[in-house]
Design a protein around this motif. Structure first.
Motif, PDB file in Angstrom:
ATOM      1  N   LEU A  12       0.811  -1.210   0.102  1.00  0.00           N
ATOM      2  CA  LEU A  12       0.045   0.035  -0.139  1.00  0.00           C
ATOM      3  C   LEU A  12       0.987   1.440   0.160  1.00  0.00           C
ATOM      4  N   ARG A  15       4.687   0.953   1.275  1.00  0.00           N
ATOM      5  CA  ARG A  15       4.835   0.139   2.350  1.00  0.00           C
ATOM      6  C   ARG A  15       4.436  -1.483   2.022  1.00  0.00           C
ATOM      7  N   VAL A  17       2.692  -4.134   3.383  1.00  0.00           N
ATOM      8  CA  VAL A  17       1.901  -4.252   4.485  1.00  0.00           C
ATOM      9  C   VAL A  17       1.617  -5.970   4.738  1.00  0.00           C
ATOM     10  N   PRO A  36      -0.911  -7.626  16.754  1.00  0.00           N
ATOM     11  CA  PRO A  36      -0.888  -6.231  17.188  1.00  0.00           C
ATOM     12  C   PRO A  36      -1.514  -5.345  16.298  1.00  0.00           C
ATOM     13  N   ASN A  37      -1.912  -4.186  16.815  1.00  0.00           N
ATOM     14  CA  ASN A  37      -2.365  -3.292  15.727  1.00  0.00           C
ATOM     15  C   ASN A  37      -1.405  -2.885  14.673  1.00  0.00           C
ATOM     16  N   GLY A  38      -1.829  -2.752  13.546  1.00  0.00           N
ATOM     17  CA  GLY A  38      -1.027  -2.589  12.371  1.00  0.00           C
ATOM     18  C   GLY A  38      -0.163  -3.827  11.790  1.00  0.00           C
ATOM     19  N   GLY A  40      -1.489  -6.222  10.109  1.00  0.00           N
ATOM     20  CA  GLY A  40      -2.025  -6.711   8.523  1.00  0.00           C
ATOM     21  C   GLY A  40      -3.248  -7.603   8.621  1.00  0.00           C
ATOM     22  N   LYS A  41      -3.953  -7.655   9.599  1.00  0.00           N
ATOM     23  CA  LYS A  41      -5.127  -8.395   9.897  1.00  0.00           C
ATOM     24  C   LYS A  41      -6.124  -7.867   8.801  1.00  0.00           C
ATOM     25  N   SER A  42      -6.485  -6.637   8.822  1.00  0.00           N
ATOM     26  CA  SER A  42      -7.772  -6.019   8.109  1.00  0.00           C
ATOM     27  C   SER A  42      -7.142  -6.244   6.567  1.00  0.00           C
ATOM     28  N   THR A  43      -6.015  -5.956   6.355  1.00  0.00           N
ATOM     29  CA  THR A  43      -5.415  -5.813   4.905  1.00  0.00           C
ATOM     30  C   THR A  43      -5.512  -7.278   4.205  1.00  0.00           C
ATOM     31  N   GLN A  82     -14.105  -4.064   9.223  1.00  0.00           N
ATOM     32  CA  GLN A  82     -13.842  -3.304  10.685  1.00  0.00           C
ATOM     33  C   GLN A  82     -14.919  -1.936  10.882  1.00  0.00           C
ATOM     34  N   GLU A 163     -12.677  -8.056  13.501  1.00  0.00           N
ATOM     35  CA  GLU A 163     -13.052  -7.719  14.741  1.00  0.00           C
ATOM     36  C   GLU A 163     -14.516  -7.548  15.282  1.00  0.00           C
ATOM     37  N   HIS A 195      -8.918  -9.199  19.040  1.00  0.00           N
ATOM     38  CA  HIS A 195      -7.789  -8.660  19.954  1.00  0.00           C
ATOM     39  C   HIS A 195      -7.973  -9.539  21.197  1.00  0.00           C
TER      40      HIS A 195
HETATM   41  N1  LIG Z   1      -3.715   3.060   2.585  1.00  0.00           N
HETATM   42  C1  LIG Z   1      -2.635   2.619   3.221  1.00  0.00           C
HETATM   43  N2  LIG Z   1      -1.437   3.185   2.835  1.00  0.00           N
HETATM   44  C2  LIG Z   1      -0.204   2.809   3.368  1.00  0.00           C
HETATM   45  N3  LIG Z   1      -0.144   2.042   4.757  1.00  0.00           N
HETATM   46  C3  LIG Z   1      -1.452   1.358   5.111  1.00  0.00           C
HETATM   47  C4  LIG Z   1      -2.731   1.834   4.248  1.00  0.00           C
HETATM   48  N4  LIG Z   1      -3.681   1.343   5.059  1.00  0.00           N
HETATM   49  C5  LIG Z   1      -3.095   0.546   6.255  1.00  0.00           C
HETATM   50  N5  LIG Z   1      -1.813   0.815   6.010  1.00  0.00           N
HETATM   51  C6  LIG Z   1      -0.767   0.173   6.933  1.00  0.00           C
HETATM   52  O1  LIG Z   1      -0.726  -1.113   6.791  1.00  0.00           O
HETATM   53  C7  LIG Z   1      -0.515  -1.888   8.206  1.00  0.00           C
HETATM   54  C8  LIG Z   1      -1.596  -2.806   8.366  1.00  0.00           C
HETATM   55  O2  LIG Z   1      -2.904  -2.374   8.473  1.00  0.00           O
HETATM   56  P1  LIG Z   1      -4.158  -3.182   8.922  1.00  0.00           P
HETATM   57  O3  LIG Z   1      -5.258  -2.197   9.160  1.00  0.00           O
HETATM   58  O4  LIG Z   1      -3.982  -4.291   7.930  1.00  0.00           O
HETATM   59  O5  LIG Z   1      -3.680  -3.748  10.521  1.00  0.00           O
HETATM   60  P2  LIG Z   1      -4.556  -4.689  11.523  1.00  0.00           P
HETATM   61  O6  LIG Z   1      -3.682  -5.888  11.986  1.00  0.00           O
HETATM   62  O7  LIG Z   1      -5.773  -4.939  11.036  1.00  0.00           O
HETATM   63  O8  LIG Z   1      -4.385  -3.284  12.635  1.00  0.00           O
HETATM   64  P3  LIG Z   1      -5.718  -3.082  13.984  1.00  0.00           P
HETATM   65  O9  LIG Z   1      -5.518  -4.254  14.881  1.00  0.00           O
HETATM   66  O10 LIG Z   1      -5.120  -1.835  14.384  1.00  0.00           O
HETATM   67  O11 LIG Z   1      -7.055  -3.152  13.145  1.00  0.00           O
HETATM   68  C9  LIG Z   1      -0.441  -0.811   9.259  1.00  0.00           C
HETATM   69  O12 LIG Z   1       0.938  -0.375   9.479  1.00  0.00           O
HETATM   70  C10 LIG Z   1      -0.956   0.423   8.549  1.00  0.00           C
HETATM   71  O13 LIG Z   1      -0.542   1.596   8.856  1.00  0.00           O
END
Ligand SMILES: Nc1ncnc2c1ncn2[C@@H]1O[C@H](COP(=O)(O)OP(=O)(O)OP(=O)(O)O)[C@@H](O)[C@H]1O
Length: 261
Positions: A12, A15, A17, A36-38, A40-43, A82, A163, A195
């Motif tokens: 993304l 990055r 991800v 943890p937060n960030g 990559g779960k939602s991605t 989410q 979540e 979580h």
């Molecule tokens: N559009 C974007 N451009 C760049 N980086 C992104 C974008 N969207 C998400 N990210 C990055 O991708 C990484 C993974 O994000 P993601 O939302 O998948 O995490 P997560 O595990 O679901 O976190 P959470 O528990 O906080 O929901 C994070 O570091 C976030 O900052």
């Protein structure tokens, strides 16, 4: 249907991800997606649902998820995002009924099968008493349950929920996990990000632990949610105990003593 993920990578912007994630999920299981937060779960969930471009292979049964169109996808995957803002002033029942749209033409009246799916989904997350309420006028946790019911009503082989327990009270969290178990017992594949580590430990057949876009561990919660992994990935010390229903995990401190006070 078996879910086969091979070397899944997502960029993304600049990055990385998700970085070469691979796993296989047999149908009939609740799989927890943790990290943890960030992490990559939602991605990962958005990539599976075709919302973002990904490299690598995503196969559900004989279907290549990167190659199918939206109509076929809606028959295969239900997705609870989410972000759960309800934008339409529909009744709760009508909103849940949207989950049946992939199975009937727009404007067609729900048939008996649709009605049964709607009623069952509403019962599973305990929103039948709210059926006539306007969805936008519900509390946050109630709205979350309405959108979960819409996804359940879709009756797809793969259910992805980002979540789904967040914002739910304790009883409704347990009810939700019981319902996901029941759906898995019918042969569906349920992928759910969480979580709450105790919910994951007690209700998930297996868990996938992500960290900084990489697969850190995969397997039974008992093994994956070890003290060592909790410290290494989440940076916490945790109290782990067992009762007759399984593992209980209560994070109690930070491993980095310099930031614990
Ligand atoms: N559009 C974007 N451009 C760049 N980086 C992104 C974008 N969207 C998400 N990210 C990055 O991708 C990484 C993974 O994000 P993601 O939302 O998948 O995490 P997560 O595990 O679901 O976190 P959470 O528990 O906080 O929901 C994070 O570091 C976030 O900052």
């Amino acid at each position: 249907m078996n879910l086969h993920i091979d070397s899944l990578s997502v960029k993304l912007g600049k990055r990385q991800v998700l970085d070469a994630i691979s796993f296989d999920i047999e149908p009939g299981q609740v799989i927890g997606l943790l990290g943890p937060n960030g992490a990559g779960k939602s991605t990962l969930m958005r990539a599976l649902n075709g919302h973002i471009a990904a490299e690598g292979a995503m196969q559900l049964g004989e279907h290549d998820l990167a190659a199918i169109g939206p109509a076929q996808r809606a028959h295969l995957i239900a997705y609870l995002p989410q972000q759960r803002t309800i934008g339409w002033r529909l009744s709760v029942r009508d909103l849940v009924a949207l989950g049946r749209l992939p199975w009937r033409g727009f404007g067609q009246r729900p048939n008996a099968r649709d009605e049964a799916a709607i009623a069952r989904a509403m019962a599973m997350v305990d929103i039948a008493p709210l059926a006539r309420r306007v969805a936008t006028e519900l509390s946050g946790g109630e709205q979350a349950r309405v959108l979960m019911a819409r996804a359940i009503a879709q009756e797809t082989p793969l259910l992805i929920a980002d979540e789904p327990a967040s914002g739910l009270d304790a009883a409704h969290q347990i009810m939700l996990m019981q319902s996901l178990k029941r759906l898995a017992a019918e042969g569906r594949t349920v992928l759910v990000s969480l979580h709450d580590l105790t919910l994951a430990a007690r209700w998930c057949d297996e868990v996938i632990l992500l960290n900084e876009g990489k697969l850190a561990a995969l397997g039974k919660p008992e093994a994956v949610l070890s003290q060592a992994n909790l410290a290494r990935i989440y940076g916490v010390t945790a109290h782990r105990a067992h009762d007759e229903n399984g593992l209980i995990i209560a994070p109690v401190g930070l491993t980095d003593t310099s930031s614990s006070g």
